[in-house]
Design a protein around this motif. Structure first.
Motif, PDB file in Angstrom:
ATOM      1  N   ALA A 298       0.919  -1.320  -0.153  1.00 23.84           N
ATOM      2  CA  ALA A 298       0.230   0.018   0.118  1.00 23.84           C
ATOM      3  C   ALA A 298       0.981   1.532  -0.101  1.00 23.84           C
ATOM      4  CB  ALA A 298      -0.785  -0.077   1.342  1.00 23.84           C
ATOM      5  N   THR A 299       1.796   1.508   0.911  1.00 21.05           N
ATOM      6  CA  THR A 299       2.785   2.398   0.681  1.00 21.05           C
ATOM      7  C   THR A 299       3.611   2.649  -0.574  1.00 21.05           C
ATOM      8  OG1 THR A 299       3.271   1.786   3.379  1.00 21.05           O
ATOM      9  CG2 THR A 299       4.839   3.456   1.999  1.00 21.05           C
ATOM     10  N   TYR A 300       3.794   1.525  -1.287  1.00 19.63           N
ATOM     11  CA  TYR A 300       4.615   1.932  -2.473  1.00 19.63           C
ATOM     12  C   TYR A 300       3.716   2.290  -3.502  1.00 19.63           C
ATOM     13  CZ  TYR A 300       6.646  -0.077  -6.604  1.00 19.63           C
ATOM     14  OH  TYR A 300       7.339  -0.454  -7.812  1.00 19.63           O
ATOM     15  N   TYR A 301       2.438   1.692  -3.584  1.00 21.59           N
ATOM     16  CA  TYR A 301       1.668   2.130  -4.610  1.00 21.59           C
ATOM     17  C   TYR A 301       1.274   3.714  -4.443  1.00 21.59           C
ATOM     18  CZ  TYR A 301       1.988  -1.721  -7.364  1.00 21.59           C
ATOM     19  OH  TYR A 301       2.817  -2.443  -8.007  1.00 21.59           O
ATOM     20  N   ASP A 362      -2.200  14.736   2.236  1.00 23.38           N
ATOM     21  CA  ASP A 362      -2.024  14.268   3.609  1.00 23.38           C
ATOM     22  C   ASP A 362      -2.498  12.974   3.883  1.00 23.38           C
ATOM     23  OD1 ASP A 362      -0.842  16.745   4.229  1.00 23.38           O
ATOM     24  OD2 ASP A 362      -2.264  17.496   5.704  1.00 23.38           O
ATOM     25  N   ALA A 363      -3.491  12.692   3.361  1.00 20.25           N
ATOM     26  CA  ALA A 363      -4.228  11.231   3.783  1.00 20.25           C
ATOM     27  C   ALA A 363      -3.321  10.128   2.962  1.00 20.25           C
ATOM     28  CB  ALA A 363      -5.727  11.331   2.994  1.00 20.25           C
ATOM     29  N   TYR A 364      -2.833  10.254   1.876  1.00 21.20           N
ATOM     30  CA  TYR A 364      -2.144   9.489   1.215  1.00 21.20           C
ATOM     31  C   TYR A 364      -0.587   9.458   1.298  1.00 21.20           C
ATOM     32  CZ  TYR A 364      -6.911   8.007  -0.270  1.00 21.20           C
ATOM     33  OH  TYR A 364      -8.136   7.569  -0.440  1.00 21.20           O
ATOM     34  N   ALA A 368       1.845   7.733   3.561  1.00 23.21           N
ATOM     35  CA  ALA A 368       2.787   6.709   3.047  1.00 23.21           C
ATOM     36  C   ALA A 368       4.132   6.967   3.515  1.00 23.21           C
ATOM     37  CB  ALA A 368       2.749   6.712   1.642  1.00 23.21           C
ATOM     38  N   GLN A 369       4.640   8.341   3.593  1.00 20.34           N
ATOM     39  CA  GLN A 369       5.972   8.658   4.034  1.00 20.34           C
ATOM     40  C   GLN A 369       6.187   8.347   5.397  1.00 20.34           C
ATOM     41  OE1 GLN A 369       6.352  12.701   2.402  1.00 20.34           O
ATOM     42  NE2 GLN A 369       8.100  12.006   1.257  1.00 20.34           N
TER      43      GLN A 369
ATOM     44  N   ILE B  52       9.482  10.580   5.822  1.00 18.29           N
ATOM     45  CA  ILE B  52      10.866  10.355   5.279  1.00 18.29           C
ATOM     46  C   ILE B  52      10.816  10.578   3.636  1.00 18.29           C
ATOM     47  CG2 ILE B  52      10.644   7.801   4.928  1.00 18.29           C
ATOM     48  CD1 ILE B  52      13.540   7.665   5.846  1.00 18.29           C
ATOM     49  N   ALA B  53      11.938  11.256   3.159  1.00 16.29           N
ATOM     50  CA  ALA B  53      11.744  11.404   1.559  1.00 16.29           C
ATOM     51  C   ALA B  53      13.146  10.930   1.035  1.00 16.29           C
ATOM     52  CB  ALA B  53      11.719  12.902   1.388  1.00 16.29           C
ATOM     53  N   ASN B  54      14.121  10.589   1.844  1.00 23.32           N
ATOM     54  CA  ASN B  54      15.216  10.172   1.437  1.00 23.32           C
ATOM     55  C   ASN B  54      15.896   9.087   2.284  1.00 23.32           C
ATOM     56  OD1 ASN B  54      18.459   9.980   1.318  1.00 23.32           O
ATOM     57  ND2 ASN B  54      17.712  10.586  -0.688  1.00 23.32           N
ATOM     58  N   VAL B  55      16.015   7.773   1.954  1.00 23.50           N
ATOM     59  CA  VAL B  55      16.276   6.777   3.094  1.00 23.50           C
ATOM     60  C   VAL B  55      17.737   6.961   3.530  1.00 23.50           C
ATOM     61  CG1 VAL B  55      14.793   5.185   2.200  1.00 23.50           C
ATOM     62  CG2 VAL B  55      16.946   5.356   1.039  1.00 23.50           C
ATOM     63  N   ALA B  56      18.671   7.723   2.761  1.00 20.80           N
ATOM     64  CA  ALA B  56      20.097   7.823   3.298  1.00 20.80           C
ATOM     65  C   ALA B  56      20.364   9.177   4.166  1.00 20.80           C
ATOM     66  CB  ALA B  56      20.767   8.139   2.085  1.00 20.80           C
ATOM     67  N   GLY B  57      19.030   9.858   4.189  1.00 17.04           N
ATOM     68  CA  GLY B  57      18.859  11.047   5.226  1.00 17.04           C
ATOM     69  C   GLY B  57      19.683  12.313   4.509  1.00 17.04           C
TER      70      GLY B  57
END
Lengths: 464, 96
Positions: A298-301, A362-364, A368-369, B52-57
């Motif tokens: 789900a996070t990936y999509y 925000d919801a998606y 997900a991030q 998180i936007a970048n896994v390497a920070g």
């Protein structure tokens, strides 16, 4: 398969042998392809490159990939060659520059013989969304090879070339490696420059090799890895050589007990057999949990389609690729894209646009991030208790062509075990682990902490 | 809340994709199934979790602002569907 490895070919050329026999053999195999795995063979270019390698070796150079024929996925730019991502949208596009990964392999003596079929813009798990038609599995041509790098997996499994390049955003190297019966590695995020890889999900994409064994994969990975000023996310970490010594004695192998549920029985049996082999070789099995892994698909999509919709906005019909007629600029964009993109590409662009649109972000996307960070933390916790994580690459062996094409969600779920390491950026490989009762290949996945690529390959080599 | 055909039309406009009316309902159904699956993320407690936007920070990767090699104009033009010697050709976008 008794074809020579990349190492053996390079050793023979560096010892004074001609590049021609291996290159001619690969060119002939690619030209005779019956699997639709190869979309373009580059005979003249390959022979010219091969002659240049011969001249360099005669002049005293020793090249790690001297005369090694390789095939590359159609989303990697090679100056002067088409790069279409197997989409009508990029029909006629000829790359004006070369991807760093490819340039490094060629500088090391590799010879590009062909470009390989793939799912359109790497959107797929079965290589059925290509505008050139599906690739057939080399073991059973009524079945899919996996995707999206299905062509690159098939050309290695079928023995056309010893090594090839693919790209992996959610499993697109490991899943086809598993289903075709070869080895494929998705390196640590940042390990290989993405410059010249036509972007799908920029925070997830990595270029990686397919090979018949881990030592060949390591050779290719070491040659193309490393910092590149042209990719700001490429990593400054040194690229280690394969560790020597006993890779298995004392190795702490984590496994998620829940991964054994719902597998095809033969895949489960192969998982159990691999565990038993590891234990017999002195490894210690450690049960672990990855509590948020169940949310990975789900996070990936959300993240993958959001990034894809943004990346594919450059496909506008103006600067390159397919252009439709239209009364104004907007009409040209919308018609070019409607004509150029296939069904799955449109679906992902729509989904990505939806999750990024005002009121839903925000919801998606943000959500997900946040879950993505929890998935990263799960791995950090797990890798405090173990060195590698073993599990199946795919819940089943290769399915039939057409079987899942009309059900996108079922197709997405075939990547259930591979997606989490793209989200975490951690390295992950698939190694051959036997066959099912129909003779179809089974793959096991080995995951490790950030920058443990060499160790994963050493473990895979010890298990071969 | 199921995705409506009107929403699909709006998203297609944002995505710059001509979508024939005949495909609206099927597209709505498929998007709805996938978005319905994605809804499970709302079950996860993410209170206080930084996205998180970048896994390497990595945050901003800067380089020296110096001119370097670039793609020659002719090479960029050669791959464009419609172009002059140094420009992409499009219909007039500014009325005056």
């Amino acid at each position: 398969m008794s074809r020579p490895t990349a190492r053996a070919i390079a050793a023979a050329v560096n010892a004074g042998g001609s590049t021609r026999p291996a290159v001619e053999t690969a060119l002939a195999a690619c030209a005779g392809d019956q699997l639709n795995a190869v979309i373009r063979v580059h005979r003249e270019r390959a022979l010219t490159t091969a002659d240049r390698v011969d001249a360099r070796v005669r002049a005293g150079e020793r090249l790690p990939l001297a005369g090694v024929p390789i095939a590359v996925k159609d989303n990697l730019c090679v100056e002067g060659l088409p790069a279409t991502c197997c989409s009508r949208m990029l029909e006629g596009y000829v790359a004006p520059y070369t991807a760093t990964a490819v340039a490094r392999l060629e500088a090391a003596g590799a010879v590009i013989v062909a470009q390989t079929n793939m799912d359109e813009f790497a959107f797929g798990s079965s290589n059925e969304t290509s505008c050139y038609g599906p690739v057939k599995n080399p073991v059973d041509p009524t079945r899919i090879p996996g995707g999206s790098s299905g062509g690159s997996a098939a050309v290695v499994a079928a023995g056309y070339v010893p090594v090839s390049l693919g790209s992996d955003t959610g499993g697109s190297i490991r899943q086809p490696a598993s289903l075709c019966g070869c080895l494929g590695i998705k390196p640590t995020y940042g390990r290989v420059s993405r410059y010249g890889l036509i972007a799908f999900g920029s925070s997830l994409d990595q270029i990686g090799p397919f090979a018949t064994d881990a030592a060949d994969a390591a050779l290719v990975l070491q040659t193309m890895a490393g910092l590149d000023p042209l990719d700001g996310t490429s990593a400054p970490h040194a690229v280690e050589a394969l560790p020597g010594g006993d890779a298995l004695r004392g190795l702490r192998v984590g496994f998620v007990p829940g991964h054994a549920e719902g597998l095809q029985p033969a895949v489960r049996a192969a998982l159990d057999a691999t565990k038993a082999r590891l234990q017999a070789a002195g490894a210690v099995l450690v049960p672990i949990e990855l509590p948020h892994e169940r949310y990975a698909v789900a996070t990936y999509y959300v993240i993958g389609t959001g990034e894809a919709s943004s990346n594919l906005s450059r496909m506008d019909g103006i600067r390159f690729g397919h252009r439709a007629e239209g009364a104004d600029l907007r009409a040209i964009y919308a018609a070019s894209r409607a004509q150029g993109f296939g069904t799955e590409a449109k679906r992902r662009i729509m989904l990505g646009t939806y999750v990024l649109s005002a009121g839903y972000y925000d919801a998606y996307y943000k959500k997900a991030q946040q879950v993505r960070r929890l998935i990263c933390r799960d791995y950090e916790t797990a890798f405090a208790a173990c060195d590698v994580i073993l599990g199946p690459t795919s819940p089943t062996t290769a399915f039939k062509l057409g079987e899942k094409l009309s059900d996108p969600l079922q197709m997405y779920l075939s990547d259930i075990f591979t997606i989490a390491s793209n989200l975490a950026g951690t390295p992950s490989l698939s190694l051959p682990a036997g066959r099912d009762e129909q003779g179809l290949p089974i793959g096991m996945q080995l995951q490790g902490p950030m920058f443990s690529d060499a160790r994963l390959l050493a473990v895979a080599q010890a298990l071969a | 809340m199921p995705i409506t055909e009107q929403q699909v039309r709006h998203v297609a406009k944002l995505a710059l994709l001509d979508l024939p009316d005949a495909e609206l309902s099927a597209t709505a159904r498929q998007l709805d199934a996938i978005v319905g699956y994605v809804e499970q993320l709302s079950q996860v407690d993410t209170t206080g979790v930084e996205p998180i936007a970048n896994v390497a920070g990595l945050v901003n990767v800067l380089r020296a602002d110096e001119p370097g090699a670039m793609l020659p104009t002719a090479a960029a033009m050669a791959i464009a569907p419609k172009h002059s010697a140094d420009a992409y050709l499009v219909p007039k976008v500014v009325e005056r």
